[in-house]
Design a protein around this motif. Structure first.
Motif, short mmCIF file in Angstrom:
data_model
loop_
_atom_site.label_atom_id
_atom_site.label_comp_id
_atom_site.label_asym_id
_atom_site.label_seq_id
_atom_site.Cartn_x
_atom_site.Cartn_y
_atom_site.Cartn_z
N MET A 1 0.84 -1.19 0.00
CA MET A 1 0.00 0.00 0.00
C MET A 1 0.87 1.24 0.00
N ARG A 38 -12.99 -1.99 6.13
CA ARG A 38 -11.60 -1.65 5.87
C ARG A 38 -11.27 -0.23 6.28
N ILE A 135 -10.37 -19.49 0.52
CA ILE A 135 -9.66 -18.69 -0.49
C ILE A 135 -8.45 -17.97 0.12
N LEU A 136 -8.57 -17.58 1.39
CA LEU A 136 -7.43 -16.89 2.01
C LEU A 136 -6.22 -17.80 2.10
N ILE A 139 -4.68 -18.20 -1.29
CA ILE A 139 -3.87 -17.04 -1.68
C ILE A 139 -2.54 -17.04 -0.93
N GLU A 191 -8.58 1.86 -3.10
CA GLU A 191 -7.99 0.62 -3.60
C GLU A 191 -7.92 0.59 -5.13
N LYS A 193 -7.60 -1.83 -7.94
CA LYS A 193 -7.73 -3.29 -8.06
C LYS A 193 -8.44 -3.64 -9.36
N SER A 196 -11.05 -9.34 -8.47
CA SER A 196 -10.97 -10.04 -7.19
C SER A 196 -11.50 -11.45 -7.38
N PRO A 197 -11.12 -12.38 -6.49
CA PRO A 197 -11.58 -13.76 -6.67
C PRO A 197 -13.10 -13.87 -6.66
N SER A 198 -13.76 -13.06 -5.85
CA SER A 198 -15.22 -13.22 -5.76
C SER A 198 -15.97 -12.49 -6.86
N SER A 224 -4.16 1.56 -1.79
CA SER A 224 -3.84 0.14 -1.68
C SER A 224 -3.86 -0.39 -3.11
N LEU A 226 -3.33 -3.48 -5.60
CA LEU A 226 -3.23 -4.94 -5.65
C LEU A 226 -2.24 -5.33 -6.73
N PHE A 232 -5.73 -11.42 -8.38
CA PHE A 232 -6.26 -10.06 -8.51
C PHE A 232 -5.87 -9.39 -9.84
O1 LIG Z 1 -12.66 -9.92 -2.89
C1 LIG Z 1 -12.34 -11.09 -2.81
O2 LIG Z 1 -12.88 -11.99 -3.48
C2 LIG Z 1 -11.26 -11.49 -1.88
C3 LIG Z 1 -10.92 -12.81 -1.76
C4 LIG Z 1 -9.89 -13.16 -0.92
C5 LIG Z 1 -9.19 -12.24 -0.21
C6 LIG Z 1 -9.53 -10.91 -0.31
C7 LIG Z 1 -10.57 -10.53 -1.12
N1 LIG Z 1 -10.96 -9.23 -1.22
C8 LIG Z 1 -10.40 -8.23 -0.42
C9 LIG Z 1 -9.50 -7.45 -1.19
O3 LIG Z 1 -9.38 -7.47 -2.36
C10 LIG Z 1 -8.67 -6.50 -0.40
O4 LIG Z 1 -9.20 -5.30 -0.71
C11 LIG Z 1 -7.27 -6.73 -0.77
O5 LIG Z 1 -6.87 -7.91 -0.13
C12 LIG Z 1 -6.33 -5.59 -0.41
O6 LIG Z 1 -6.12 -5.52 0.94
P1 LIG Z 1 -5.07 -4.51 1.55
O7 LIG Z 1 -3.71 -5.03 1.22
O8 LIG Z 1 -5.38 -4.50 3.00
O9 LIG Z 1 -5.31 -3.17 0.94
#
Ligand SMILES: O=C(O)c1ccccc1NCC(=O)[C@H](O)[C@H](O)COP(=O)(O)O
Length: 236
Positions: A1, A38, A135-136, A139, A191, A193, A196-198, A224, A226, A232
């Motif tokens: 970030m 967040r 998923i975590l 990753i 952010e 980005k 995202s996976p979802s 932030s 990605l 991502f």
């Molecule tokens: O969105 C998703 O599908 C997802 C799946 C698994 C982990 C995180 C997911 N989304 C959250 C994000 O994309 C966060 O915004 C991303 O991890 C950035 O986080 P950060 O480094 O704290 O800015």
């Protein structure tokens, strides 16, 4: 970030110890329940309590680092996804970290395939310890492998020279504080980005610089970005 606007960054040794009374705390009138999770996390970013999902050195060390194991691990991540056949995984020490929402992320070294077959009828048994549970984990495990591979290509000692010549790191927390001092509103971490996976691809014509500049123009204190490519679709 990355911090967008910062006050002059104090060097690490001079940083004040984390306090529990950070001036990043929201004014009482702000109802945090109405804020996205967040943003709340950013408001509470005071030292130890802001600890993100990180493993301890001991947990990192539990991961095998020999170069031939890197290949095995990379193959195992793929095998996990494809449900490949194979021998049981070697039993390596397991460790885990607790996510902010209480989800356990096991820092289990990926050393073998996700399933094996037993008996005359070749029953398919899952090698539970080698299968990401969510998923975590997927990753984090994948990132472990990527980092081994990157370190093999570019060992840390070779980064020292370029790092010595790099511009100083910008102070993320100072940028949040400065934003709060300026506006008396919660500082925003915006952010950048692509996917995202979802949700899959969030922006087809993805121009990260253009997006970052728009965020800055509209008051974001920090970014932030990605950079993970597999999940991502980011890159450095
Ligand atoms: O969105 C998703 O599908 C997802 C799946 C698994 C982990 C995180 C997911 N989304 C959250 C994000 O994309 C966060 O915004 C991303 O991890 C950035 O986080 P950060 O480094 O704290 O800015």
């Amino acid at each position: 970030m990355e911090a967008l606007a910062t006050a002059p960054a104090p060097s690490r040794p001079g940083l004040p110890p984390p306090t529990r009374r950070s001036h990043l705390r929201r004014p009482k009138a702000l109802a945090t329940s109405k804020l996205p999770r967040r943003v709340i996390a950013a408001l509470h970013m005071d030292g130890a309590r802001a600890a993100p999902l990180r493993c301890t050195p001991a947990e990192t060390d539990a991961v095998a680092t020999a170069s031939d194991q890197t290949e095995t691990a990379a193959a195992a991540v793929e095998a996990t996804e494809q449900g490949n056949n194979g021998a049981p995984a070697a039993d390596a020490p397991a460790a885990s970290i607790e996510g902010l929402d209480g989800i356990k992320i096991r820092r289990r070294p990926v050393t073998g395939p996700s399933v094996h077959h037993v008996g005359p009828f070749q029953f398919r048994l899952e090698n539970e310890g080698n299968t990401p549970r969510n998923i975590l984990e997927k990753i984090v495990w994948n990132k472990d492998v990527e980092i081994w591979q990157m370190k093999e290509k570019m060992p840390l000692y070779r980064l020292k020279g370029p790092l010595d010549n790099a511009p100083p790191a910008r102070d993320f927390v100072a940028a949040l504080k400065a934003s709060y001092d300026r506006t008396a509103l919660p500082a925003l971490i915006a952010e950048v980005k692509k996917a995202s996976p979802s949700r899959g691809v969030l922006r087809e014509n993805f121009d990260p610089v253009e997006i970052a500049q728009a965020y800055e123009k509209n008051g974001a204190a920090c970014l932030s970005v990605l950079t993970d490519s597999k999940f991502f679709q980011g890159k450095f």
